[in-house]
Scaffold this active site. Sequence first.
Site, short mmCIF file in Angstrom:
data_model
loop_
_atom_site.label_atom_id
_atom_site.label_comp_id
_atom_site.label_asym_id
_atom_site.label_seq_id
_atom_site.Cartn_x
_atom_site.Cartn_y
_atom_site.Cartn_z
N GLY A 165 32.21 34.84 47.71
CA GLY A 165 30.94 35.42 47.31
C GLY A 165 30.50 36.61 48.14
N MET A 186 -0.72 40.77 50.76
CA MET A 186 -0.45 39.34 50.82
C MET A 186 0.04 38.90 49.44
SD MET A 186 -1.73 39.65 53.83
CE MET A 186 -1.87 38.10 54.71
N THR A 241 35.50 33.01 41.40
CA THR A 241 36.90 33.46 41.40
C THR A 241 37.88 32.32 41.57
OG1 THR A 241 36.84 33.91 43.78
CG2 THR A 241 36.25 35.72 42.29
N LYS A 242 37.43 31.16 42.03
CA LYS A 242 38.32 30.00 42.12
C LYS A 242 37.48 28.73 42.10
CE LYS A 242 40.20 28.81 46.01
NZ LYS A 242 40.98 28.76 47.26
N SER A 301 36.19 39.77 43.88
CA SER A 301 35.63 40.36 42.66
C SER A 301 34.87 41.66 42.89
CB SER A 301 34.73 39.35 41.95
OG SER A 301 33.65 38.98 42.77
N ARG A 310 47.52 37.20 45.21
CA ARG A 310 47.28 35.83 44.76
C ARG A 310 47.53 35.77 43.25
NH1 ARG A 310 41.76 32.95 46.42
NH2 ARG A 310 40.85 34.21 44.74
N SER A 350 43.50 28.57 55.09
CA SER A 350 42.11 28.38 54.66
C SER A 350 41.49 27.22 55.43
CB SER A 350 42.05 28.08 53.16
OG SER A 350 42.59 29.14 52.41
N GLN A 393 46.15 40.51 50.21
CA GLN A 393 46.81 39.25 49.86
C GLN A 393 47.03 39.24 48.34
OE1 GLN A 393 45.53 34.70 49.08
NE2 GLN A 393 44.84 35.48 51.05
#
Length: 526
Positions: free
Chosen positions: A172, A290, A140-141, A200, A43, A112, A41
């Site tokens: 993400g 532990m 990224t946006k 990204s 953009r 979307s 895509q």
Amino acid sequence: MPTRTVDYSLYLVTSRALLPPGQDYLESLEASLQGGVTLVQVREKDAGTKEFLDIARKSKDLCARYGVPLIVNDRVDIALAIEADGVHVGQEDMPIQIVRSILPPGSIIGVSCNNVEQARQAVESGADYIGIGAIYPTATKELTQPIVTVRGVGAILSQLDGSNVKAVAIGGINSTTVLRVLHGAVSTSCRALDGVAVVSDIVASDRPEEAAGRLMQVLRAFREGTSSRCGLALENRPPTDTRKTLLIDQIASLLETVRSRKPLVHQITNVVAATQSANVTLAWGASPIMATAPEEMPDLANVCDSLLVNIGTLRQTEGMLIAGRRYNATYKPVVFDPVGVGASQYRKGVMNDLLNAWAPTVIKGNAGELAVLAGSDEAKSRGVDSFGAGFKDPASFVRSLARKERCVIALTGPKDYVSDGDVVVELSNGHPLLGEITGSGCIGGSSIAAFCAAASTDPGPVPGRPVCGDMLLATVAAITSLNVAGELAAARADVAGPGSFLPALIDEISLLRPDVLKSRLRLDFI
């Protein structure tokens, strides 16, 4: 609708602003295609029309050489001008019906979606695919909608049932998070994602071909991978009695493997039962660590063989989050015990945070706890205890939940039920005194973690599943072995009640022999 099959597996969304200094856009795009990107895509949020047109045309020519479809973000006019394969629109952009009337027949139209209603409308409007997100926070946006989270994807996917609409997740997603997204983003009908959209992790990489290749490696292996189920192939299974005999032999053999392999078991567990859990782990022949400090998790994930996360006493949740991710990254078993999850909204929130962050190998709980996990009101809980009649059909419940969670589910109670989403094993061993000591469920989780560690194998050079090895067998073996040890302890002359039962139980675990275990096992395939 598209006239050809579209592979949504690895969907690259471009962003020139994220390119490393000196990196050429078209060189980066070609390297990404060579790495395995299956859909692109373009953009360009800040470019003017002429600049966008130039970038889109060059991108289209390059993608065509690799046989990869190209989609334009938002701009129907640009898509028409370059004869793109389709358009992706947002909720505030041109309606799908109008886009469909403008574009040539067979064009791909995506939209979307951030919630169930948007997905329902996308199906009704004739979308070819939906982009679900954002799954994680992303730089990224600018996000105008709530984070969906991994576990929130399932409800949105459910809206696609009965349609041919495809789905990709975005936001993400990178080589660290992709496996969790693939495993966890599943609807109640087991509808899964058709791919993931990445920005990204590829675009901002100095080596985009390698970045795309890592992602495709996981995607392919995830889809091709098959899990072993009690060592029995799904086809051509022998008669039930033969399968039972084989399973019993495998359980006895795994008990010996735990003792010979001496796995190191990392436990973030209930402090009330930590001592019992450590002693039981030692009695099986394994070694406990532990540890809860977040700073230790990277090092421990490298040296330990499995992880138990028990939320009985909720402290150091950051350590739980980091540990699960680290053990996923090293492809080692992670056992999750959502103790008392129905007691408070806080516990429910922590459970969801953990399961959004990492993939469990086994989830173990009583009826009340697993009902909360499944969103069912069929079983009830009070504090850490389950009460009421429980599930009417526990076998169907665990099978369904295992398919949805993509892991082994162990339902504990008067009878125990274990499933990997296909096989269901009913376990009938045990003694009432096991329910009268503090932490009996917690030591059950410790036992499962020890047996899973012993059963796990090297995933090899192409890790596409969180863990390799027969985790259904390991879970069944741990629960039945503990229950048989409980029966033997309760029968001892020196046991008068819960106070004397616990040390006797630890003794009997350490003394349990494979031949004795085999002679006492009571189990059935459902």
